[in-house]
Design a protein around this motif. Structure first.
Motif, PDB file in Angstrom:
ATOM      1  N   MET A  49       0.840  -1.198   0.000  1.00  0.00           N
ATOM      2  CA  MET A  49       0.000   0.000   0.000  1.00  0.00           C
ATOM      3  C   MET A  49       0.875   1.247   0.000  1.00  0.00           C
ATOM      4  O   MET A  49       0.571   2.255  -0.635  1.00  0.00           O
ATOM      5  CB  MET A  49      -0.916  -0.010   1.228  1.00  0.00           C
ATOM      6  CG  MET A  49      -1.996   1.045   1.220  1.00  0.00           C
ATOM      7  SD  MET A  49      -3.216   0.733  -0.072  1.00  0.00           S
ATOM      8  CE  MET A  49      -4.448   1.972   0.346  1.00  0.00           C
ATOM      9  N   PRO A  83      -3.453   6.153  -3.050  1.00  0.00           N
ATOM     10  CA  PRO A  83      -4.094   5.018  -2.370  1.00  0.00           C
ATOM     11  C   PRO A  83      -5.542   4.823  -2.806  1.00  0.00           C
ATOM     12  O   PRO A  83      -6.453   4.777  -1.989  1.00  0.00           O
ATOM     13  CB  PRO A  83      -3.988   5.410  -0.896  1.00  0.00           C
ATOM     14  CG  PRO A  83      -4.064   6.901  -0.921  1.00  0.00           C
ATOM     15  CD  PRO A  83      -3.352   7.334  -2.177  1.00  0.00           C
ATOM     16  N   ARG A  84      -5.753   4.698  -4.093  1.00  0.00           N
ATOM     17  CA  ARG A  84      -7.100   4.502  -4.621  1.00  0.00           C
ATOM     18  C   ARG A  84      -7.007   3.821  -5.979  1.00  0.00           C
ATOM     19  O   ARG A  84      -5.914   3.593  -6.500  1.00  0.00           O
ATOM     20  CB  ARG A  84      -7.847   5.835  -4.741  1.00  0.00           C
ATOM     21  CG  ARG A  84      -7.165   6.876  -5.614  1.00  0.00           C
ATOM     22  CD  ARG A  84      -8.007   8.145  -5.690  1.00  0.00           C
ATOM     23  NE  ARG A  84      -7.394   9.162  -6.535  1.00  0.00           N
ATOM     24  CZ  ARG A  84      -6.553  10.085  -6.106  1.00  0.00           C
ATOM     25  NH1 ARG A  84      -6.215  10.116  -4.831  1.00  0.00           N
ATOM     26  NH2 ARG A  84      -6.046  10.974  -6.937  1.00  0.00           N
ATOM     27  N   PHE A 127      -7.036  -3.714   1.284  1.00  0.00           N
ATOM     28  CA  PHE A 127      -6.741  -2.745   2.332  1.00  0.00           C
ATOM     29  C   PHE A 127      -7.966  -1.872   2.585  1.00  0.00           C
ATOM     30  O   PHE A 127      -8.749  -1.597   1.662  1.00  0.00           O
ATOM     31  CB  PHE A 127      -5.574  -1.840   1.924  1.00  0.00           C
ATOM     32  CG  PHE A 127      -4.254  -2.541   1.809  1.00  0.00           C
ATOM     33  CD1 PHE A 127      -3.426  -2.664   2.913  1.00  0.00           C
ATOM     34  CD2 PHE A 127      -3.836  -3.080   0.604  1.00  0.00           C
ATOM     35  CE1 PHE A 127      -2.197  -3.306   2.814  1.00  0.00           C
ATOM     36  CE2 PHE A 127      -2.618  -3.724   0.491  1.00  0.00           C
ATOM     37  CZ  PHE A 127      -1.794  -3.840   1.604  1.00  0.00           C
ATOM     38  N   GLN A 128      -8.108  -1.422   3.814  1.00  0.00           N
ATOM     39  CA  GLN A 128      -9.151  -0.438   4.094  1.00  0.00           C
ATOM     40  C   GLN A 128      -8.915   0.757   3.178  1.00  0.00           C
ATOM     41  O   GLN A 128      -7.782   1.236   3.028  1.00  0.00           O
ATOM     42  CB  GLN A 128      -9.084  -0.021   5.558  1.00  0.00           C
ATOM     43  CG  GLN A 128     -10.200   0.916   5.985  1.00  0.00           C
ATOM     44  CD  GLN A 128     -10.127   1.245   7.464  1.00  0.00           C
ATOM     45  OE1 GLN A 128      -9.437   0.573   8.235  1.00  0.00           O
ATOM     46  NE2 GLN A 128     -10.841   2.282   7.873  1.00  0.00           N
ATOM     47  N   SER A 129      -9.962   1.252   2.540  1.00  0.00           N
ATOM     48  CA  SER A 129      -9.798   2.271   1.510  1.00  0.00           C
ATOM     49  C   SER A 129      -9.616   3.674   2.062  1.00  0.00           C
ATOM     50  O   SER A 129      -9.401   4.617   1.307  1.00  0.00           O
ATOM     51  CB  SER A 129     -11.009   2.256   0.564  1.00  0.00           C
ATOM     52  OG  SER A 129     -12.202   2.576   1.264  1.00  0.00           O
ATOM     53  N   THR A 130      -9.686   3.831   3.375  1.00  0.00           N
ATOM     54  CA  THR A 130      -9.477   5.123   4.026  1.00  0.00           C
ATOM     55  C   THR A 130      -8.406   4.961   5.105  1.00  0.00           C
ATOM     56  O   THR A 130      -8.151   3.849   5.574  1.00  0.00           O
ATOM     57  CB  THR A 130     -10.786   5.625   4.666  1.00  0.00           C
ATOM     58  OG1 THR A 130     -11.279   4.637   5.584  1.00  0.00           O
ATOM     59  CG2 THR A 130     -11.846   5.902   3.598  1.00  0.00           C
ATOM     60  N   TYR A 183      -5.603   2.733   6.404  1.00  0.00           N
ATOM     61  CA  TYR A 183      -5.327   1.753   5.346  1.00  0.00           C
ATOM     62  C   TYR A 183      -4.870   0.402   5.915  1.00  0.00           C
ATOM     63  O   TYR A 183      -3.882  -0.172   5.500  1.00  0.00           O
ATOM     64  CB  TYR A 183      -4.277   2.289   4.372  1.00  0.00           C
ATOM     65  CG  TYR A 183      -4.628   3.607   3.757  1.00  0.00           C
ATOM     66  CD1 TYR A 183      -5.726   3.739   2.904  1.00  0.00           C
ATOM     67  CD2 TYR A 183      -3.877   4.750   4.020  1.00  0.00           C
ATOM     68  CE1 TYR A 183      -6.066   4.957   2.333  1.00  0.00           C
ATOM     69  CE2 TYR A 183      -4.205   5.979   3.448  1.00  0.00           C
ATOM     70  CZ  TYR A 183      -5.301   6.074   2.614  1.00  0.00           C
ATOM     71  OH  TYR A 183      -5.625   7.287   2.046  1.00  0.00           O
TER      72      TYR A 183
END
Length: 309
Positions: A182, A188-189, A262-265, A268
Motif C-alpha cells: 500500500m 491510495p485509490r 486494504f481499508q480504503s481510508t 489503510y
C-alpha cells in the motif's frame, strides 16, 4: 503475518525462462537502475533507539526472550491478523503488528506466533517522506531462545560490490510486510500503481509491480469495511533484464499474483490477503481479526462502507 518474499517466484520464473533458452538468440540489452542514495536518515540516534527498544542488539538473541517482552508503546494502534491454509483451515500464524515513530521514520514491528513454543520478531525502518526501507531485522525463537536471525541495512553506496550493478534508491529487503504494498502506490485509490524493489543477493534485486483496482465491501472478523483491492506480481524483466521483450511478454502473464485488500481510508489497514506466499506452498488467507489501541481495552468498531465509484 507472513511476509512476502519474491525469491521462490523468481526461481519459478527462471525455470520457465530456461525452457525457452535454446530457442532464443543472445541479447546485449541491459537495464540501468537508479544510482542509490544515502538511506540512513537518522543515523546513530535511530540505532540507539532501536537498541533501547530491544529490537537490535543483545536483547534480540538472549535466552529469556518471549512474545510478552516485545509490546507496543502506549497509545499506538495494534492490528491482529491470522493466516490459515485455505484447503484445511489450519492456522499457520497469528500476528500482532503496529507502527512506532522515531525521528522522521516509521518503525513497523511484527510479532508472529507460529506454535506454542515458536515465534518471530521482525521490524522494518521506513522513511516517512520517500519509498524504500532503511533497516530490517528478523529473528526466530523457540522456547525463548534465538534460533535464526537476519539483518539488512540499506547502505548501498558503502557496500556496493565491484562489478555489481547499481541498486535502486528505493530498495527493500528480500522480505517485506504486507503494508509495504500500500505504501508504494502513487495514490491510495483505484488506478494507483507502484513497484517494490527487493534486494535478493548482494549483486541483484527483483521488482514487484503493484496495482490498485476497484473498491468493494468486505467483511472480516474485525468488522465490515470498504476495501481497496491491490495486486502484486514479480516483474520478470528485473529477473532476466537481458532477455528479449517478446519472451518477457510470454512469461509475465503466468507469474502468480498475490491479492491484497486494504481499508480504503486511513489508516489503510490490511484486511485480507489471498494467494500462496511461495512456489509450491499452499494457498493461504490472511485476515484482520481485531484492532485496538495499546493500553486501552480492545474494542472492534466497523469502519463505514463507502459507496462504489
Amino acid at each position: 503475518m507472513k511476509v512476502l518474499s519474491p525469491r521462490n517466484w523468481i526461481l519459478f520464473a527462471i525455470a520457465l525462462c530456461g525452457a525457452l533458452a535454446a530457442l532464443l538468440p543472445a541479447s546485449s540489452h541491459a537495464e540501468t537502475a537508479q544510482t542509490p542514495g544515502t538511506e540512513s536518515s537518522a543515523g546513530g540516534a535511530t540505532d540507539a533507539w532501536l537498541v533501547t527498544r530491544g529490537l537490535i542488539g543483545r536483547g534480540m538473541v538472549g535466552d529469556q526472550s518471549g512474545t510478552a517482552l516485545m509490546t507496543p508503546a502506549l497509545g499506538v494502534e495494534v492490528d491482529e491478523t491470522r493466516q490459515t491454509v485455505d484447503q484445511t483451515g489450519e492456522v499457520l500464524m497469528q500476528v500482532k503488528l503496529w507502527n512506532e515513530t522515531v525521528g522522521d521514520d516509521t518503525v513497523h514491528i511484527e510479532v508472529a506466533t507460529l506454535s506454542p513454543s515458536q515465534f518471530e520478531v521482525s521490524f522494518w525502518l521506513f522513511p516517512n517522506h520517500r519509498h524504500g526501507c532503511t533497516m530490517y531485522q528478523w529473528t526466530l525463537y523457540d522456547h525463548g531462545r534465538a534460533l535464526q536471525s537476519a539483518f539488512w541495512r540499506n547502505d548501498a553506496p558503502v557496500l556496493r560490490l565491484a562489478g555489481a550493478a547499481d541498486l535502486p534508491q528505493d530498495l527493500y529487503p528480500d522480505a517485506v510486510p504486507w503494508m509495504a504494498f500500500m505504501r508504494v502506490l502513487s495514490v491510495p485509490r483505484e488506478g494507483g500503481e507502484g513497484a517494490i524493489h527487493q534486494q535478493i543477493t548482494p549483486y541483484s534485486y527483483v521488482g514487484q509491480n503493484v496495482v490498485a483496482h476497484g473498491i468493494e465491501p468486505m467483511s472480516v472478523p474485525a468488522g465490515t469495511f470498504s476495501a481497496l483491492k491491490v495486486t502484486a506480481q514479480v516483474d520478470i524483466t528485473t529477473v532476466m533484464p537481458t532477455w528479449p521483450r517478446f519472451v518477457m511478454h510470454v512469461v509475465q502473464p503466468v507469474i502468480p499474483k498475490n491479492i491484497l485488500y486494504f481499508q480504503s481510508t486511513p489508516p489503510y489497514r490490511l484486511l485480507k490477503q489471498q494467494g500462496a506466499t511461495f512456489v509450491g506452498g499452499p494457498e493461504v488467507t490472511t485476515e484482520l481479526m481485531r484492532y485496538y489501541v495499546a493500553g486501552a481495552p480492545p474494542v472492534v468498531v466497523s469502519a463505514p462502507v463507502l459507496p462504489h465509484g
